[in-house]
Design a protein around this motif. Structure first.
Motif, PDB file in Angstrom:
ATOM      1  N   LEU A  96     111.957 -49.161  11.619  1.00  9.27           N
ATOM      2  CA  LEU A  96     111.430 -50.069  10.605  1.00  9.27           C
ATOM      3  C   LEU A  96     111.664 -51.527  11.020  1.00  9.27           C
ATOM      4  CD1 LEU A  96     110.042 -49.944   7.791  1.00  9.27           C
ATOM      5  CD2 LEU A  96     112.299 -50.296   6.792  1.00  9.27           C
ATOM      6  N   GLN A  97     110.565 -52.294  11.017  1.00 10.52           N
ATOM      7  CA  GLN A  97     110.638 -53.701  11.410  1.00 10.52           C
ATOM      8  C   GLN A  97     110.398 -54.641  10.230  1.00 10.52           C
ATOM      9  OE1 GLN A  97     107.628 -54.065  14.426  1.00 10.52           O
ATOM     10  NE2 GLN A  97     108.846 -53.040  15.999  1.00 10.52           N
ATOM     11  N   ILE A  98     109.585 -54.196   9.275  1.00  8.99           N
ATOM     12  CA  ILE A  98     109.159 -55.085   8.189  1.00  8.99           C
ATOM     13  C   ILE A  98     109.361 -54.378   6.857  1.00  8.99           C
ATOM     14  CG2 ILE A  98     107.162 -56.260   7.166  1.00  8.99           C
ATOM     15  CD1 ILE A  98     106.172 -56.284  10.261  1.00  8.99           C
ATOM     16  N   LEU A  99     110.136 -54.979   5.977  1.00  9.05           N
ATOM     17  CA  LEU A  99     110.389 -54.455   4.638  1.00  9.05           C
ATOM     18  C   LEU A  99     110.103 -55.576   3.640  1.00  9.05           C
ATOM     19  CD1 LEU A  99     111.378 -52.295   2.669  1.00  9.05           C
ATOM     20  CD2 LEU A  99     113.738 -53.012   3.159  1.00  9.05           C
ATOM     21  N   ILE A 100     109.078 -55.363   2.804  1.00  8.87           N
ATOM     22  CA  ILE A 100     108.633 -56.392   1.867  1.00  8.87           C
ATOM     23  C   ILE A 100     108.848 -55.885   0.445  1.00  8.87           C
ATOM     24  CG2 ILE A 100     106.709 -57.864   1.159  1.00  8.87           C
ATOM     25  CD1 ILE A 100     105.453 -57.405   3.894  1.00  8.87           C
ATOM     26  N   MET A 101     109.656 -56.606  -0.312  1.00  8.87           N
ATOM     27  CA  MET A 101     109.962 -56.214  -1.689  1.00  8.87           C
ATOM     28  C   MET A 101     109.732 -57.392  -2.633  1.00  8.87           C
ATOM     29  SD  MET A 101     113.047 -53.543  -1.249  1.00  8.87           S
ATOM     30  CE  MET A 101     112.431 -52.728  -2.702  1.00  8.87           C
ATOM     31  N   GLN A 102     108.700 -58.133  -2.372  1.00  5.49           N
ATOM     32  CA  GLN A 102     108.369 -59.310  -3.159  1.00  5.49           C
ATOM     33  C   GLN A 102     108.035 -58.943  -4.607  1.00  5.49           C
ATOM     34  OE1 GLN A 102     104.756 -62.393  -2.797  1.00  5.49           O
ATOM     35  NE2 GLN A 102     106.008 -62.259  -0.949  1.00  5.49           N
ATOM     36  N   SER A 103     108.633 -59.665  -5.538  1.00 12.38           N
ATOM     37  CA  SER A 103     108.392 -59.463  -6.981  1.00 12.38           C
ATOM     38  C   SER A 103     108.742 -58.052  -7.447  1.00 12.38           C
ATOM     39  CB  SER A 103     106.937 -59.792  -7.334  1.00 12.38           C
ATOM     40  OG  SER A 103     106.659 -61.155  -7.088  1.00 12.38           O
ATOM     41  N   CYS A 104     109.722 -57.433  -6.820  1.00 11.66           N
ATOM     42  CA  CYS A 104     110.298 -56.186  -7.350  1.00 11.66           C
ATOM     43  C   CYS A 104     111.353 -56.606  -8.372  1.00 11.66           C
ATOM     44  CB  CYS A 104     110.919 -55.361  -6.230  1.00 11.66           C
ATOM     45  SG  CYS A 104     109.720 -54.624  -5.116  1.00 11.66           S
ATOM     46  N   LYS A 105     110.916 -56.882  -9.583  1.00 11.16           N
ATOM     47  CA  LYS A 105     111.763 -57.558 -10.555  1.00 11.16           C
ATOM     48  C   LYS A 105     112.792 -56.643 -11.203  1.00 11.16           C
ATOM     49  CE  LYS A 105     108.474 -61.244 -11.239  1.00 11.16           C
ATOM     50  NZ  LYS A 105     107.699 -62.103 -12.154  1.00 11.16           N
ATOM     51  N   GLU A 106     112.782 -55.355 -10.836  1.00  9.50           N
ATOM     52  CA  GLU A 106     113.813 -54.431 -11.307  1.00  9.50           C
ATOM     53  C   GLU A 106     114.831 -54.114 -10.217  1.00  9.50           C
ATOM     54  OE1 GLU A 106     113.909 -53.553 -14.503  1.00  9.50           O
ATOM     55  OE2 GLU A 106     112.126 -54.806 -14.764  1.00  9.50           O
ATOM     56  N   LEU A 107     114.603 -54.597  -9.008  1.00  5.58           N
ATOM     57  CA  LEU A 107     115.481 -54.261  -7.885  1.00  5.58           C
ATOM     58  C   LEU A 107     116.850 -54.917  -8.054  1.00  5.58           C
ATOM     59  CD1 LEU A 107     115.659 -52.858  -5.073  1.00  5.58           C
ATOM     60  CD2 LEU A 107     115.047 -55.080  -4.087  1.00  5.58           C
ATOM     61  N   GLU A 108     117.894 -54.099  -8.092  1.00  2.00           N
ATOM     62  CA  GLU A 108     119.243 -54.601  -8.362  1.00  2.00           C
ATOM     63  C   GLU A 108     120.187 -54.458  -7.181  1.00  2.00           C
ATOM     64  OE1 GLU A 108     120.385 -52.336 -11.751  1.00  2.00           O
ATOM     65  OE2 GLU A 108     119.325 -53.627 -13.178  1.00  2.00           O
ATOM     66  N   VAL A 109     119.874 -53.545  -6.257  1.00  2.00           N
ATOM     67  CA  VAL A 109     120.822 -53.293  -5.177  1.00  2.00           C
ATOM     68  C   VAL A 109     120.085 -52.803  -3.934  1.00  2.00           C
ATOM     69  CG1 VAL A 109     121.236 -50.915  -5.954  1.00  2.00           C
ATOM     70  CG2 VAL A 109     122.972 -52.089  -4.583  1.00  2.00           C
ATOM     71  N   LEU A 110     120.616 -53.176  -2.767  1.00  2.00           N
ATOM     72  CA  LEU A 110     120.128 -52.668  -1.486  1.00  2.00           C
ATOM     73  C   LEU A 110     121.110 -51.616  -0.965  1.00  2.00           C
ATOM     74  CD1 LEU A 110     119.009 -55.998   0.259  1.00  2.00           C
ATOM     75  CD2 LEU A 110     117.536 -54.264  -0.773  1.00  2.00           C
ATOM     76  N   PRO A 111     120.670 -50.685  -0.125  1.00  2.00           N
ATOM     77  CA  PRO A 111     121.565 -49.623   0.360  1.00  2.00           C
ATOM     78  C   PRO A 111     122.752 -50.188   1.150  1.00  2.00           C
ATOM     79  CG  PRO A 111     119.261 -49.123   0.863  1.00  2.00           C
ATOM     80  CD  PRO A 111     119.290 -50.530   0.384  1.00  2.00           C
ATOM     81  N   ASP A 112     123.912 -49.561   0.996  1.00  2.00           N
ATOM     82  CA  ASP A 112     125.107 -50.005   1.725  1.00  2.00           C
ATOM     83  C   ASP A 112     124.942 -49.886   3.230  1.00  2.00           C
ATOM     84  OD1 ASP A 112     126.456 -50.620  -0.601  1.00  2.00           O
ATOM     85  OD2 ASP A 112     127.350 -48.622  -0.799  1.00  2.00           O
ATOM     86  N   SER A 113     124.131 -48.908   3.666  1.00  2.00           N
ATOM     87  CA  SER A 113     123.994 -48.646   5.112  1.00  2.00           C
ATOM     88  C   SER A 113     122.819 -49.385   5.731  1.00  2.00           C
ATOM     89  CB  SER A 113     123.838 -47.136   5.347  1.00  2.00           C
ATOM     90  OG  SER A 113     124.931 -46.426   4.832  1.00  2.00           O
ATOM     91  N   ILE A 114     122.379 -50.462   5.106  1.00  6.00           N
ATOM     92  CA  ILE A 114     121.192 -51.163   5.609  1.00  6.00           C
ATOM     93  C   ILE A 114     121.398 -51.695   7.025  1.00  6.00           C
ATOM     94  CG2 ILE A 114     121.773 -53.483   4.767  1.00  6.00           C
ATOM     95  CD1 ILE A 114     118.798 -53.678   3.853  1.00  6.00           C
ATOM     96  N   GLY A 115     122.659 -51.844   7.431  1.00  7.66           N
ATOM     97  CA  GLY A 115     122.953 -52.322   8.781  1.00  7.66           C
ATOM     98  C   GLY A 115     122.457 -51.391   9.869  1.00  7.66           C
ATOM     99  N   LYS A 116     122.097 -50.135   9.514  1.00  8.13           N
ATOM    100  CA  LYS A 116     121.568 -49.199  10.513  1.00  8.13           C
ATOM    101  C   LYS A 116     120.136 -49.541  10.922  1.00  8.13           C
ATOM    102  CE  LYS A 116     124.383 -45.282   8.935  1.00  8.13           C
ATOM    103  NZ  LYS A 116     124.353 -43.901   8.360  1.00  8.13           N
ATOM    104  N   LEU A 117     119.463 -50.386  10.118  1.00  6.95           N
ATOM    105  CA  LEU A 117     118.072 -50.752  10.436  1.00  6.95           C
ATOM    106  C   LEU A 117     118.089 -51.879  11.465  1.00  6.95           C
ATOM    107  CD1 LEU A 117     116.521 -50.674   6.843  1.00  6.95           C
ATOM    108  CD2 LEU A 117     116.455 -48.890   8.590  1.00  6.95           C
ATOM    109  N   THR A 118     118.542 -51.547  12.642  1.00  9.00           N
ATOM    110  CA  THR A 118     118.813 -52.578  13.654  1.00  9.00           C
ATOM    111  C   THR A 118     117.553 -53.226  14.212  1.00  9.00           C
ATOM    112  OG1 THR A 118     118.943 -50.815  15.316  1.00  9.00           O
ATOM    113  CG2 THR A 118     121.017 -51.582  14.334  1.00  9.00           C
ATOM    114  N   ASN A 119     116.389 -52.640  13.958  1.00 10.77           N
ATOM    115  CA  ASN A 119     115.143 -53.245  14.433  1.00 10.77           C
ATOM    116  C   ASN A 119     114.454 -54.079  13.360  1.00 10.77           C
ATOM    117  OD1 ASN A 119     114.772 -52.335  17.224  1.00 10.77           O
ATOM    118  ND2 ASN A 119     114.775 -50.280  16.318  1.00 10.77           N
ATOM    119  N   LEU A 120     115.082 -54.200  12.187  1.00 12.39           N
ATOM    120  CA  LEU A 120     114.458 -54.936  11.102  1.00 12.39           C
ATOM    121  C   LEU A 120     114.284 -56.402  11.498  1.00 12.39           C
ATOM    122  CD1 LEU A 120     113.446 -54.071   8.296  1.00 12.39           C
ATOM    123  CD2 LEU A 120     115.511 -55.077   7.333  1.00 12.39           C
TER     124      LEU A 120
END
Length: 745
Positions: A403-427
């Motif tokens: 995964l290189q591109i993650l777009i969450m624009q105007s996700c107005k209910e989003l409260e938390v990102l995953p703890d292991s997001i550091g594994k997405l080393t190609n982001l």
């Protein structure tokens, strides 16, 4: 012609709407309103939209262009016309269409059949696009072949323009002759041969980028960055040259397609582009079975060869439609239709079956959660969840190592990102604009390839630290840092996490809450010094009494052209030496800074064009010492939220260069200073909002240069400015564009 000054002066309001095959009355009405107001319309009913449109058009002479209409239904056309009938006499509606039946349904006058251009006119377009103006005398053979090519364009301007753009960089007469003798001219297809030729002579790397655009609906407005990111995700971009990023190469591809007239700038939005309808037809033609839009009930066209799919609405059952999509088992792209609901079982079926997806977009879908089957998409590079209702992402998303591109624009209910997001080393790109996030996961610093991170949220003691930014060396363009009040120890910022980020252009620093120690705030701000090439700086909620020396004073910021200081409740002064240390500053906003008393010694930068002052009572109290007359470039000035002023603007306060003046929420304002307003001989736009005690327009009227005026929530003034019967109507009736109390006149 539409943009000609004489046309714009003749009509009070105008709008140009691209309609195309789908004649959606609700959408067209919204588009008209957005063109007239310059604001996005919300999700109101058609009846509500028509009431507003009626109010904006009543007794106004308007021009409405409905471009590329296909609808042959009397009923739909009559419904659209309902609010349009309230315009003033002399209003015009012009519809363009390729079909005579459409013209007969819509027309109340004789249909005008557009003739092809003459050979000479077509030649003018072609030669301009091919840059022949300076070459004809030295290269007469080019004109000979060029005029023969123009004859084959059959008087169609798009064909002449596209063919000219194709030959813009090609001055070899033999290659011109090769194009002239091509067998493609003999095709009897619906696609213009000149357009097919222009496509055939594209470099191979541009062909696939252009053909991919068939996935967009007709008249779709797209931004450059949007398409660049998609091309990168699909693997269309060649390996970068030395010192060139993939995004830079993709941007060059885009510019080449613009220069060859495959893309054109949108008339309605300066940052957007569109494809001409015939160019879009060409993209569908050359993409064949590979790109498909599932719109309507024609599901049979989805084949095993389909690679890129846009899923729009149909009348058949959703589960049946999804089963038809399963035929495209090697599908690489799935776009959803905006503002539709989709069942979780349907999503799970999609993600379980279409394991080859590289691009997945649920943009605008009413998706509440993603199933764990998202982990099946091992090839996924692009995920767009913007405008969904997702509150959190499943942990399985962190197994998408490509995964290189993650777009969450105007996700107005989003409260938390995953703890292991550091594994997405190609982001590479993480867009968190307008979410409910309050802190970043602890592993955010491991995303060392990030170039775009729109927002960073400083956590409390157990949350993310601003030191995590130090590891993100490649951040560029825009960064907003939130919750800086959570930095409890200025040593936490050791290393100045922003100073080395040379590609960062726009920076926002935000606090939320009161400060216990002003000196701590100053020390923290000192550590947040950015690289000197910054072009835009927004400081919101800062609780220090002064700024460190890098903010305008100690370190020259030669490129800074936009500075905003907002809600700095204890700040006592603006940065020192702004005139010399911020030589490029063009826009300055000072809002809710109640302790600032004056502008800095030496005054404001001479290139300043826009100045906004809001809720700064002490600063406004000394406004006669502002010396704004010394600003030769000032074009826009607004003053907002003040209870002391009773007359404004005083003579000599504002420079005569001013073209826009906003007088907003001045609670005790009783009069406009006659001499002060009359000296603004360049003024074109005047806005007066929320001034309840303002009694009248000055006796001598307003500057004759005015072309637009808005008066809102000023009860006395609105009454005196009523059309034809108000006491001050004669003083403003000459102004072409008037808005009085939410009504356009």
């Amino acid at each position: 012609m539409y943009n000609d000054s004489k046309v714009q002066e003749h009509f009070q309001v105008s709008a140009w709407i691209c309609v195309s095959e789908e004649f959606d009355v609700n959408k067209i009405t919204k588009d008209i309103l957005e063109e007239l107001s310059g604001k996005a319309s919300d999700n109101r009913t058609l009846h509500q939209l028509q009431i507003e449109l009626r109010g904006r058009l009543t007794q106004k002479k308007f021009l409405l262009i409905l471009d590329d209409v296909w609808n042959e239904s009397d009923r739909e056309w009559d419904l659209l016309q309902t609010p349009l009938k309230y315009g003033a006499k002399g209003s015009k509606i012009i519809a363009t269409t390729r079909h005579l039946n459409v013209a007969s349904v819509m027309s109340t006058t004789d249909t005008y059949h557009l003739n092809p251009l003459t050979s000479d006119d077509c030649w003018m377009i072609f030669s301009s696009c091919a840059s022949l103006d300076g070459n004809l005398s030295a290269r007469p053979e080019l004109e000979t072949v060029g005029r023969q090519l123009v004859e084959k364009c059959q008087g169609l301007p798009l064909a002449a323009r596209t063919l000219g753009a194709l030959l813009h960089t090609e001055q070899d007469v033999e290659k011109w002759e090769k194009i002239l003798k091509s067998n493609l001219w003999d095709l009897h297809d619906e696609i213009l041969p000149a357009l097919i030729l222009s496509y055939q002579y594209l470099p191979s790397y541009l062909k696939q980028c252009f053909a991919y655009c068939a996935i967009f609906p007709k008249d779709y407005r797209f931004q450059k960055e949007e398409l660049v990111l998609l091309w990168m995700s699909e693997g269309f971009i060649s390996s970068p040259e030395v010192e060139k990023e993939f995004e830079e190469i993709a941007s060059e591809y885009f510019d080449q397609l613009v220069s060859r007239s495959f893309f054109q700038q949108s008339s309605g939005m300066a940052t957007c582009f569109t494809m001409h309808g015939l160019i879009h037809d060409l993209s569908e033609y050359v993409s064949g079975e590979f790109c498909f839009q599932l719109d309507g009930n024609d599901l049979s066209k989805i084949t095993t060869r389909t690679r890129h799919l846009r899923y729009a609405r149909t009348t058949k059952d959703a589960s049946r439609k999804i089963e038809d999509i399963y035929r495209a088992r090697v599908l690489r792209t799935f776009f959803s239709s905006k503002y539709k609901s989709i069942d979780n079982d349907v999503i799970n079926g999609l993600l379980s079956t279409l394991s080859n997806l590289r691009v997945l977009s649920f943009y605008g879908y009413k998706v509440v959660e993603l199933p764990n089957s998202i982990g099946n998409l091992k090839h996924l590079r692009y995920l767009n969840l913007s405008l969904t209702c997702i509150k959190e992402l499943p942990a399985m998303i962190c197994t998408l190592y490509n995964l290189q591109i993650l777009i969450m624009q105007s996700c107005k209910e989003l409260e938390v990102l995953p703890d292991s997001i550091g594994k997405l080393t190609n982001l590479y790109h993480l867009d968190l604009t307008e979410t409910k996030l309050q802190e970043m996961p602890l592993q955010i610093g491991k995303l060392t390839k990030l170039q775009c991170l729109t927002d960073f949220f400083v956590g409390k003691r157990s949350g993310s630290s601003i030191k995590d930014l130090e590891e993100l060396h490649h951040l560029r363009e825009t960064l907003r840092i939130w919750n800086l009040q959570n930095v409890v120890d200025s040593a936490d910022t050791f290393g100045s996490p922003l100073k080395s980020k040379k590609d960062l252009k726009r920076l926002e620093l935000r606090w939320d809450g009161d400060a216990d120690d002003s000196s701590h705030e100053v020390m923290l701000m000192e550590k947040l010094q950015p690289y000197v090439q910054l072009s835009s700086l927004n400081i919101d909620g800062y609780r220090g009494t002064t700024f460190p020396v890098w903010v305008g004073g100690g370190l020259p910021a030669r490129n800074l052209n936009d500075l905003a200081l907002l809600t700095c409740s204890t700040l006592t002064c603006l940065p020192d030496s702004m005139d010399s240390h911020l030589p490029s500053l063009m826009e300055l906003t000072v809002g809710q800074c109640p302790e600032i008393e004056c502008f800095p010694e030496g005054g404001l930068p001479s290139k300043l064009q826009i100045l906004k002052i809001c809720a700064c009572d002490k600063l406004v109290a000394g406004h006669m010492q502002w010396n704004l007359q010394s600003l030769p470039s000032l074009l826009y000035f607004s003053i907002d939220s003040n209870k002391e002023l009773e007359s404004f603007p005083e003579e000599t306060l504002l420079p005569c260069t001013l073209t826009t003046l906003g007088i907003l929420s001045i609670q005790n304002l009783k009069s406009l200073d006659e001499q002060g307003i009359q000296q603004l001989t360049s003024l074109r736009d005047l806005k007066i909002y929320r001034c309840p005690d303002l009694m009248a327009i000055p006796e001598e009227g307003l500057p004759s240069s005015l072309s637009s005026m808005s008066i809102l929530r000023c009860p006395f003034l609105e009454q005196r400015c009523q059309q034809d019967k108000g006491e001050d109507w004669s003083k403003i009736s000459h102004i072409p564009n008037l808005e009085i109390g939410h009504y356009n006149i």
